[in-house]
Design an enzyme around this catalytic site. Structure first.
Site, short mmCIF file in Angstrom:
data_model
loop_
_atom_site.label_atom_id
_atom_site.label_comp_id
_atom_site.label_asym_id
_atom_site.label_seq_id
_atom_site.Cartn_x
_atom_site.Cartn_y
_atom_site.Cartn_z
N HIS A 7 1.08 -1.15 -0.16
CA HIS A 7 -0.29 0.07 -0.10
C HIS A 7 0.89 1.24 -0.08
O HIS A 7 1.39 1.66 0.78
CB HIS A 7 -0.96 -0.19 1.23
CG HIS A 7 -2.08 1.24 1.36
ND1 HIS A 7 -2.11 1.93 2.37
CD2 HIS A 7 -2.90 1.27 0.48
CE1 HIS A 7 -3.01 2.66 1.94
NE2 HIS A 7 -3.33 2.45 1.36
N GLU A 34 0.27 -0.99 -4.61
CA GLU A 34 -0.63 0.21 -4.91
C GLU A 34 -0.44 1.46 -4.72
O GLU A 34 0.39 1.65 -3.58
CB GLU A 34 -2.25 -0.28 -3.82
CG GLU A 34 -2.99 0.55 -3.73
CD GLU A 34 -3.27 1.78 -3.22
OE1 GLU A 34 -4.26 2.85 -3.29
OE2 GLU A 34 -2.26 2.65 -2.19
N ASP A 36 -1.27 6.20 -5.48
CA ASP A 36 -2.01 7.40 -5.74
C ASP A 36 -2.25 8.54 -6.79
O ASP A 36 -0.60 8.79 -7.16
CB ASP A 36 -2.88 7.62 -4.96
CG ASP A 36 -3.02 6.99 -3.00
OD1 ASP A 36 -4.20 5.73 -3.63
OD2 ASP A 36 -2.00 6.63 -2.73
N HIS A 49 -1.00 11.28 -2.46
CA HIS A 49 -1.57 10.51 -1.73
C HIS A 49 -2.65 12.15 -1.47
O HIS A 49 -3.86 11.83 -1.52
CB HIS A 49 -2.24 9.45 -0.44
CG HIS A 49 -3.12 9.31 -0.02
ND1 HIS A 49 -3.50 9.67 1.60
CD2 HIS A 49 -3.78 8.08 -0.01
CE1 HIS A 49 -4.71 9.00 1.52
NE2 HIS A 49 -4.72 8.26 0.49
N GLU A 109 -4.83 3.86 -7.99
CA GLU A 109 -5.58 4.51 -7.69
C GLU A 109 -5.76 6.07 -8.03
O GLU A 109 -4.81 6.56 -8.12
CB GLU A 109 -5.51 4.70 -6.07
CG GLU A 109 -7.02 4.95 -5.56
CD GLU A 109 -6.93 5.46 -4.18
OE1 GLU A 109 -6.51 5.33 -3.25
OE2 GLU A 109 -7.82 6.14 -3.34
#
Ligand code: G3P
Ligand code: MG
Length: 247
Positions: A7, A34, A36, A49, A109
């Site tokens: 993450h 993962e 962002d 993020h 994401e």
């Protein structure tokens, strides 16, 4: 077999969403990463993020108001007080260059929950194509309109609806919109929720799984991907599980 995704990279030990955290995730044996994505003032996809740079860097202001050259001067590891040197906010291009020849799946994401970043879907798709990452990405967003927009542009990619809330009939909801993955907060994954999702053949990719106990519980429930801050920990839980089933 459940997969292990880091993450924001290996963010439990290294500055989140930096190339260092991504490299460390690969070294730790993660199956995937993962991250962002947002757009700078001049429309360049970058990996961060928060909408504000304030928490994770030594700068101030909104990502969308800062041009790339200025954004690149910031240190995304300043809270580690020099322990890891200076680590700029990565561009998405820089990440693609890094990952293109690695056997790593990337969960991109799209951070369009506060600002929509018009055109972000096309920009990300162009780069996925340029680096031939078509079979190595999963696109997710809390903004489900973003997912449907991108799915129209690039139907061959894999998509997931991200949720924070405990959704009723989530499997039916994803299925109705032709979205094959569901990315919930792990706390909402009751046995009943998992059963309903599996009934619709959905892939369940859940966040943020940071303890051995939660990892074991979710593996036992048959979740497909665990997204967490400690990929080394999840790897050892998975290894212990396979040792156990082999004996
Ligand atoms: O994609 C899973 C997870 O990253 C969603 O929440 O706030 O950490 O981006 P957040
Ligand atoms: Mg995220």
């Amino acid at each position: 077999m459940t997969k292990n995704f880091a993450h924001r990279g290996y963010s439990g030990r290294y500055p989140e969403n930096t190339m260092l955290a991504f490299r460390k995730a690969v070294e730790a044996g993660a199956d995937g990463i993962e991250l962002d994505v947002q757009l700078t003032k001049d429309g360049v996809p970058v990996i961060i993020h928060d909408e504000l740079v304030d928490r994770t860097t030594d700068g101030k202001g909104l990502v969308k108001d800062i041009p790339l050259t200025q954004l690149r001067q910031l240190d995304a590891s300043y809270i580690y007080a020099g322990q890891y040197g200076v680590n700029p906010i990565p561009t998405f291009r820089e990440y693609c260059e890094f990952v293109q020849d690695l056997p790593i799946i990337t969960n991109i994401e799209l951070k369009t929950g506060v600002f929509e970043y018009p055109g972000i879907e096309e920009k990300i798709w162009d780069m996925i194509r340029e680096f031939r990452l078509e079979d190595k990405v999963i696109l997710s967003s809390f903004n489900h309109f973003t997912i449907l927009r991108m799915q129209k542009i690039a139907p061959q990619l894999k998509y997931g609806f991200l949720t924070e809330a405990w959704i009723i009939d989530a499997g039916k909801y994803c299925h109705t919109h032709g979205v094959p993955c569901y990315h919930p907060n792990f706390r909402s994954l009751t046995h009943e929720a998992v059963r309903e999702l599996k009934q619709y053949g959905l892939e369940i990719n859940t966040y943020t799984v940071n303890t051995e106990e939660d990892a074991r519980d979710l593996i036992e429930k048959g979740v497909d991907i665990l997204i967490g801050n400690y990929p080394e920990m999840v790897r050892s839980v998975l290894a212990a599980g396979s040792d156990h089933s082999a004996s």
